[in-house]
Scaffold this active site. Sequence first.
Site, mmCIF file in Angstrom:
data_model
loop_
_atom_site.group_PDB
_atom_site.id
_atom_site.type_symbol
_atom_site.label_atom_id
_atom_site.label_comp_id
_atom_site.label_asym_id
_atom_site.label_seq_id
_atom_site.Cartn_x
_atom_site.Cartn_y
_atom_site.Cartn_z
ATOM 1 N N HIS A 1 0.848 -1.191 0.000
ATOM 2 C CA HIS A 1 0.000 0.000 0.000
ATOM 3 C C HIS A 1 0.887 1.247 0.000
ATOM 4 O O HIS A 1 1.821 1.346 0.798
ATOM 5 C CB HIS A 1 -0.895 -0.029 1.250
ATOM 6 C CG HIS A 1 -1.838 1.120 1.326
ATOM 7 N ND1 HIS A 1 -2.758 1.378 0.330
ATOM 8 C CD2 HIS A 1 -2.015 2.078 2.258
ATOM 9 C CE1 HIS A 1 -3.445 2.454 0.646
ATOM 10 N NE2 HIS A 1 -3.019 2.907 1.811
ATOM 11 N N GLY A 2 0.584 2.152 -0.892
ATOM 12 C CA GLY A 2 1.398 3.372 -0.979
ATOM 13 C C GLY A 2 2.519 3.259 -1.998
ATOM 14 O O GLY A 2 3.210 4.231 -2.272
ATOM 15 N N ASN A 3 2.688 2.064 -2.540
ATOM 16 C CA ASN A 3 3.696 1.825 -3.587
ATOM 17 C C ASN A 3 2.906 1.644 -4.882
ATOM 18 O O ASN A 3 2.271 0.612 -5.105
ATOM 19 C CB ASN A 3 4.495 0.577 -3.181
ATOM 20 C CG ASN A 3 5.374 0.017 -4.287
ATOM 21 O OD1 ASN A 3 5.205 0.324 -5.456
ATOM 22 N ND2 ASN A 3 6.301 -0.836 -3.892
ATOM 23 N N ALA B 1 3.464 1.258 -8.047
ATOM 24 C CA ALA B 1 3.737 0.172 -9.004
ATOM 25 C C ALA B 1 3.183 -1.147 -8.485
ATOM 26 O O ALA B 1 2.525 -1.896 -9.214
ATOM 27 C CB ALA B 1 5.243 0.064 -9.262
ATOM 28 N N GLU C 1 12.644 1.115 7.944
ATOM 29 C CA GLU C 1 12.743 0.503 6.615
ATOM 30 C C GLU C 1 14.179 0.513 6.102
ATOM 31 O O GLU C 1 14.436 0.344 4.910
ATOM 32 C CB GLU C 1 11.798 1.222 5.643
ATOM 33 C CG GLU C 1 10.339 1.194 6.080
ATOM 34 C CD GLU C 1 9.491 0.076 5.447
ATOM 35 O OE1 GLU C 1 9.742 -0.278 4.292
ATOM 36 O OE2 GLU C 1 8.573 -0.438 6.130
ATOM 37 N N HIS D 1 9.557 5.501 0.179
ATOM 38 C CA HIS D 1 10.887 5.566 0.805
ATOM 39 C C HIS D 1 11.596 6.800 0.266
ATOM 40 O O HIS D 1 11.379 7.190 -0.888
ATOM 41 C CB HIS D 1 11.747 4.347 0.425
ATOM 42 C CG HIS D 1 11.300 3.057 1.042
ATOM 43 N ND1 HIS D 1 11.235 1.890 0.323
ATOM 44 C CD2 HIS D 1 10.926 2.752 2.305
ATOM 45 C CE1 HIS D 1 10.831 0.908 1.119
ATOM 46 N NE2 HIS D 1 10.634 1.403 2.328
ATOM 47 N N ASP E 1 14.479 6.925 -0.870
ATOM 48 C CA ASP E 1 15.300 6.607 -2.054
ATOM 49 C C ASP E 1 14.485 6.583 -3.343
ATOM 50 O O ASP E 1 15.010 6.252 -4.410
ATOM 51 C CB ASP E 1 16.116 5.317 -1.852
ATOM 52 C CG ASP E 1 15.290 4.041 -1.857
ATOM 53 O OD1 ASP E 1 14.063 4.113 -2.017
ATOM 54 O OD2 ASP E 1 15.894 2.956 -1.695
ATOM 55 N N ASN F 1 7.031 -4.064 -9.201
ATOM 56 C CA ASN F 1 6.678 -4.133 -7.782
ATOM 57 C C ASN F 1 7.237 -2.922 -7.019
ATOM 58 O O ASN F 1 7.291 -2.918 -5.790
ATOM 59 C CB ASN F 1 7.213 -5.424 -7.158
ATOM 60 C CG ASN F 1 6.115 -6.470 -6.970
ATOM 61 O OD1 ASN F 1 4.947 -6.126 -6.889
ATOM 62 N ND2 ASN F 1 6.501 -7.724 -6.902
ATOM 63 N N CYS G 1 16.848 0.205 -5.040
ATOM 64 C CA CYS G 1 16.171 -0.662 -4.057
ATOM 65 C C CYS G 1 16.848 -2.006 -3.975
ATOM 66 O O CYS G 1 16.815 -2.664 -2.932
ATOM 67 C CB CYS G 1 14.731 -0.931 -4.468
ATOM 68 S SG CYS G 1 13.698 0.513 -4.566
HETATM 69 O O1 SUG Z 1 8.379 -2.378 0.263
HETATM 70 N N1 SUG Z 1 7.480 -3.745 -2.840
HETATM 71 C C1 SUG Z 1 8.497 -3.156 -1.994
HETATM 72 C C2 SUG Z 1 9.447 -2.325 -2.812
HETATM 73 C C3 SUG Z 1 10.598 -1.871 -2.005
HETATM 74 C C4 SUG Z 1 11.448 -0.889 -2.724
HETATM 75 N N2 SUG Z 1 12.565 -0.521 -1.961
HETATM 76 C C5 SUG Z 1 13.108 0.695 -1.878
HETATM 77 N N3 SUG Z 1 12.504 1.760 -2.308
HETATM 78 N N4 SUG Z 1 14.250 0.806 -1.300
HETATM 79 C C6 SUG Z 1 7.893 -2.314 -0.876
HETATM 80 O O2 SUG Z 1 6.927 -1.591 -1.151
HETATM 81 C C7 SUG Z 1 5.677 -5.266 -3.377
HETATM 82 C C8 SUG Z 1 5.390 -6.713 -3.179
HETATM 83 C C9 SUG Z 1 4.123 -7.132 -3.854
HETATM 84 O O3 SUG Z 1 3.312 -6.284 -4.239
HETATM 85 O O4 SUG Z 1 3.932 -8.328 -3.988
HETATM 86 C C10 SUG Z 1 6.694 -4.724 -2.381
HETATM 87 O O5 SUG Z 1 6.765 -5.171 -1.269
#
Ligand code: SUG
Length: 454
Positions: A31-33, A35, A182, A258, A260, A371, A377
């Site tokens: 959530h919040g990511n 992609a 994190e 994040h 980064d 993802n 990352c």
């Molecule tokens: O924590 N994606 C990770 C991506 C992490 C990226 N890391 C950095 N920015 N350093 C996260 O959001 C997705 C897994 C899924 O949807 O199945 C996930 O966990």
Amino acid sequence: MSGADHASLDACEVNFDGLVGPTHNYSGLAHGNVASMSHGGLVSNPKEAALQGLAKMKSLKDAGYAQGVLPPQQRPDIGALRALGFGGDNASVLAQAAEQAPQLLRAVCSASSMWTANAGTVTPSVDAADGRVHFTPANLQSSFHRFLEPETTGRVLAAIFADPAHFAHHPVLPATPAFSDEGAANHTRLCGEHGEPGVHLFVYGRQAFGGDGIEPQRFPARQTLEASQAIARQHGLNDAQVVYAQQHPDAVDAGVFHNDVIAVGNGPVLLYHELAFRDEQATLDALRDKMATPLIPVRVPLAAVSLEDAVASYLFNSQLLTNPDGSMTLVVPGECQEREAVWRCLQDHLLAGNNPIAEVVVKDVKQSMRNGGGPACLRLRVVLSRVEREALGGRVLLDDALYADLVAWVERHYRDSLSPEDLSDPRLAEETLAALDDLTRILALGPVYPFQRA
Ligand code: SUG
């Protein structure tokens, strides 16, 4: 000896990339990511994902950068399902979870440990009062699928950075919202050369105790100020060595989960977006005040790159690497070529600008990008002196032989297609255990996985 008294002349940054595990899939868990949320349900290709990651490692190694590798974790985490009340043999645990709690099954299958920028926070020996390299695995308590990582992460780090004369390991912070951590994704070390003392920029999304309540509204802030402060304390960093800055809440709400994803630093250079920090000027002033070398800020204005473009392209989730002549190379994901404003910014603003960035290299890590994981990352940065590099346990520094072994290993064990429905297949669990057993031998790590320790 005080760390600040000695600069390590033979120190270099080693990037430890996470190997993509055999269960890499698109479950939309984060959530919040943006992609991850938008690609949930797609069919993934774990073999291609692992080979893309290895190709990135190999090309950076061939270009002369020190490259390490970290193993994936044991997934599906059937032990986690058992702890949540599912019983019987493995096949029936998986079948029950698929039937009764598909969301839990997806979580215990995530290959998210590939993003080793979230494995932990690292302080190089030159900055530490005891002259050792310090590690704290991140608790990743913001999401269940990532909360499953720290235990094995701690064992892997302890197996590789094993020599207590050189390496110190700290406990994971309490896995509760106040200490949400994190790892290195929210930590940037700024310095002259890598072996010179540095200043640690810890970027947090919210303050757990007190604070003025100005926080993201739409998406969660994953790092707390209190977590960052605790890491600095564990590692023995004093006030003169640290700067804390809050992430801009608008950035988090636009998908910058994040720091980064919106800023990257290397040596004295801080490449960042205008909306990376809540108080840009105060952050720069504090860094300038504490750094021994002049800070080189490279600012990308909102007018040049929107937050949407930054998040979609992962321009800032690039690796900024130092070359022997002092110039720097920016390793960006292929998605940067697909956004005109971003590509123009790279050419006209970054490469043509008055800064050390002299080259842009494009890497295809699309499987991970879907993802929300870009080039930065996928790697944990560890500055190591020559003696510390020689003290590493296992076979984790990439050379041609290890690369060939790992590619053959992927070809032997990985599927080239995985849909969320495939995750309950008990053969996938068996294939993964066979693969990890084989990998432990290749990397000479000893029994780091739960199934090897039962
Ligand atoms: O924590 N994606 C990770 C991506 C992490 C990226 N890391 C950095 N920015 N350093 C996260 O959001 C997705 C897994 C899924 O949807 O199945 C996930 O966990």
